[in-house]
Design a protein around this motif. Structure first.
Motif, short mmCIF file in Angstrom:
data_model
loop_
_atom_site.label_atom_id
_atom_site.label_comp_id
_atom_site.label_asym_id
_atom_site.label_seq_id
_atom_site.Cartn_x
_atom_site.Cartn_y
_atom_site.Cartn_z
N TRP A 91 46.71 42.30 91.13
CA TRP A 91 45.43 42.96 90.82
C TRP A 91 45.19 42.69 89.35
O TRP A 91 45.97 43.12 88.50
CB TRP A 91 45.56 44.45 91.08
CG TRP A 91 44.31 45.25 91.06
CD1 TRP A 91 43.32 45.24 90.11
CD2 TRP A 91 43.91 46.23 92.03
NE1 TRP A 91 42.35 46.14 90.44
CE2 TRP A 91 42.68 46.76 91.60
CE3 TRP A 91 44.48 46.71 93.20
CZ2 TRP A 91 42.01 47.76 92.31
CZ3 TRP A 91 43.82 47.69 93.91
CH2 TRP A 91 42.60 48.21 93.46
N ILE A 202 56.61 43.04 96.23
CA ILE A 202 56.97 43.07 94.80
C ILE A 202 57.10 44.50 94.27
O ILE A 202 57.65 44.72 93.21
CB ILE A 202 55.98 42.29 93.90
CG1 ILE A 202 54.56 42.85 93.98
CG2 ILE A 202 56.00 40.81 94.24
CD1 ILE A 202 53.60 42.27 92.93
N ARG A 248 41.90 46.05 82.58
CA ARG A 248 42.40 44.70 82.81
C ARG A 248 43.91 44.74 82.68
O ARG A 248 44.45 45.25 81.68
CB ARG A 248 41.82 43.74 81.77
CG ARG A 248 42.23 42.30 81.99
CD ARG A 248 41.68 41.41 80.88
NE ARG A 248 40.40 40.86 81.25
CZ ARG A 248 40.07 39.57 81.06
NH1 ARG A 248 40.92 38.72 80.52
NH2 ARG A 248 38.89 39.12 81.40
C1 LIG Z 1 48.01 46.55 93.87
C2 LIG Z 1 48.01 45.08 93.82
C3 LIG Z 1 48.64 44.30 92.89
C4 LIG Z 1 49.18 44.76 91.65
O1 LIG Z 1 49.02 45.88 91.26
S1 LIG Z 1 50.05 43.58 90.71
C5 LIG Z 1 50.41 44.46 89.20
C6 LIG Z 1 49.24 44.63 88.29
N1 LIG Z 1 48.77 43.38 87.74
C7 LIG Z 1 49.41 42.71 86.77
O2 LIG Z 1 50.49 43.10 86.35
C8 LIG Z 1 48.76 41.47 86.21
C9 LIG Z 1 49.15 41.28 84.77
N2 LIG Z 1 48.45 40.15 84.18
C10 LIG Z 1 49.03 38.97 83.97
O3 LIG Z 1 50.22 38.79 84.27
C11 LIG Z 1 48.18 37.89 83.32
O4 LIG Z 1 46.97 38.44 82.86
C12 LIG Z 1 47.84 36.74 84.30
C13 LIG Z 1 47.01 37.23 85.48
C14 LIG Z 1 49.13 36.06 84.81
C15 LIG Z 1 47.01 35.69 83.53
O5 LIG Z 1 47.70 35.34 82.37
P1 LIG Z 1 47.52 33.91 81.69
O6 LIG Z 1 48.23 33.98 80.37
O7 LIG Z 1 47.90 32.81 82.60
O8 LIG Z 1 45.95 33.85 81.48
P2 LIG Z 1 45.15 33.48 80.18
O9 LIG Z 1 45.24 34.59 79.19
O10 LIG Z 1 45.56 32.11 79.69
O11 LIG Z 1 43.63 33.45 80.67
C16 LIG Z 1 43.14 32.38 81.48
C17 LIG Z 1 41.79 32.83 82.05
O12 LIG Z 1 41.99 33.90 82.96
C18 LIG Z 1 41.30 35.09 82.52
N3 LIG Z 1 42.20 36.23 82.75
C19 LIG Z 1 43.48 36.36 82.35
N4 LIG Z 1 43.98 37.53 82.75
C20 LIG Z 1 42.97 38.19 83.38
C21 LIG Z 1 42.86 39.47 83.99
N5 LIG Z 1 43.89 40.33 84.01
N6 LIG Z 1 41.68 39.81 84.54
C22 LIG Z 1 40.62 38.98 84.53
N7 LIG Z 1 40.67 37.72 83.96
C23 LIG Z 1 41.82 37.36 83.39
C24 LIG Z 1 41.07 34.88 81.02
O13 LIG Z 1 39.98 35.63 80.57
C25 LIG Z 1 40.83 33.38 80.97
O14 LIG Z 1 39.52 33.13 81.43
P3 LIG Z 1 38.53 32.15 80.64
O15 LIG Z 1 37.25 32.19 81.42
O16 LIG Z 1 38.42 32.71 79.26
O17 LIG Z 1 39.21 30.82 80.65
C26 LIG Z 1 47.29 44.37 94.89
O18 LIG Z 1 47.31 43.13 94.89
O19 LIG Z 1 46.66 45.01 95.75
#
Ligand SMILES: C/C(=C\C(=O)SCCNC(=O)CCNC(=O)[C@H](O)C(C)(C)COP(=O)(O)OP(=O)(O)OC[C@H]1O[C@@H](n2cnc3c(N)ncnc32)[C@H](O)[C@@H]1OP(=O)(O)O)C(=O)O
Length: 292
Positions: A91, A202, A248
């Motif tokens: 998420w 997970i 986020r």
């Molecule tokens: C319930 C349920 C599931 C869960 O609860 S899972 C646990 C909660 N979620 C998390 O722990 C997610 C934590 N986030 C991450 O690990 C990272 O944000 C992620 C998703 C791996 C992405 O990291 P990156 O370093 O690979 O990404 P970048 O910073 O390089 O960004 C690339 C582009 O993606 C956009 N972006 C990044 N993160 C997010 C986000 N959290 N939300 C929205 N968009 C995101 C970022 O803005 C960049 O976009 P551009 O357009 O600027 O390129 C269940 O499944 O039901």
């Protein structure tokens, strides 16, 4: 030679375009027992038959038969949600508007619609984002509108180590008015998985989380941390004060590691974060107060 469009555009406009606009409807009821279990799991006091913010995440949960679940425990992709060839679901974010309270024993309907399917290249590798709009009605009244962003990540078997736990430095807390520390133990994760009928492994199956999805521990649910932040705002401001809330998930948090919930009011807004045991920001959130 013809130039190909960028991959994200190609993926959005061709391969998955038929998913955009796809709709799903679900029905539920705001059961008193569910509200009591929510309050018990999250240590939230119940007052005057009110329904705490965040309970909508426990309504209209997926009712996919067990034999139709995927290997991760989620309903198989390729049905309502697209299969982007990226197996690890998380998420990523949500933007929530609270229009009217959920009321005890009311019938609830949820209409969900896929808004976009987009592929991006992140620092961690390829990412598949799916935005879903949800409208939750309590009786005939629109109660909660949410845009949820799911992210799908490529397979990763290699396991990283759990982040080290450190004492937060005074300057990390200096700018915050409110601070609550708690450690989400596996029992809390299990109770939240049960409340939301979320069977993703997970959150409760440590060997799977480590060996198949490559996380160093059980992953704390994004909506659980969001609910804890909503509860922090309620503790500090009183109930029924928020008109909207957005979060986020920046980086995963793990069971058994401290979580620092911090917040401050800023005029008509509230700024909230969850920091991991190593001080890293795991959730970035904000809320708007109701007028008046
Ligand atoms: C319930 C349920 C599931 C869960 O609860 S899972 C646990 C909660 N979620 C998390 O722990 C997610 C934590 N986030 C991450 O690990 C990272 O944000 C992620 C998703 C791996 C992405 O990291 P990156 O370093 O690979 O990404 P970048 O910073 O390089 O960004 C690339 C582009 O993606 C956009 N972006 C990044 N993160 C997010 C986000 N959290 N939300 C929205 N968009 C995101 C970022 O803005 C960049 O976009 P551009 O357009 O600027 O390129 C269940 O499944 O039901």
């Amino acid at each position: 030679m013809r130039n190909l469009p960028p991959k994200s555009l190609a993926m959005t406009e061709t391969e998955f375009s038929h998913y955009v606009g796809r709709e799903q409807y679900q029905h539920d009821r705001v059961g008193a027992a569910l509200v009591r279990r929510f309050a018990a799991a999250l240590d939230v006091p119940l007052a005057d038959n009110s329904v705490p913010d965040g309970l909508h995440w426990c309504l209209c949960t997926p009712e996919t038969p067990t034999e139709e679940l995927g290997p991760d425990g989620h309903p198989k992709v390729g049905g309502f949600l697209p299969d982007m060839g990226l197996p690890r679901r998380m998420w990523a974010a949500s933007e929530v508007e609270f229009f009217a309270p959920l009321t005890l024993d009311a019938k609830v309907t949820r209409a969900s619609r896929i808004l976009s399917v987009e592929r991006k290249d992140g620092r961690s590798g390829p990412l598949g984002f799916v935005k879903v709009a949800h409208e939750t009605r309590c009786g005939d009244v629109l109660a909660v509108r949410e845009t949820q962003t799911l992210v799908y990540r490529e397979a990763q078997a290699a396991r990283v180590e759990l982040p080290p736990i450190v004492n937060l430095l005074p300057e990390q807390l200096r700018d915050w008015q409110w601070h609550r520390e708690l450690t989400p133990e596996p029992v809390l994760l299990q109770r939240f998985s049960a409340l939301t009928f979320n069977s993703h492994r997970i959150h409760y199956d440590l060997p799977y989380a480590r060996e198949v999805e490559g996380y160093p521990g059980l992953v704390v649910h994004g909506p659980l941390m969001a609910t804890l932040l909503l509860d922090l705002a309620r503790r500090e401001l009183g109930g029924d004060r928020l008109a909207s809330f957005a979060f986020r998930a920046m980086s995963p948090a793990f069971a058994g590691q401290p979580l620092h919930l911090v917040g401050r009011s800023a005029g008509e807004e509230v700024i909230l974060q969850a920091l991991g045991g190593d001080g890293r920001m795991v959730v970035d959130a904000s809320a708007k107060l109701r007028e008046g």
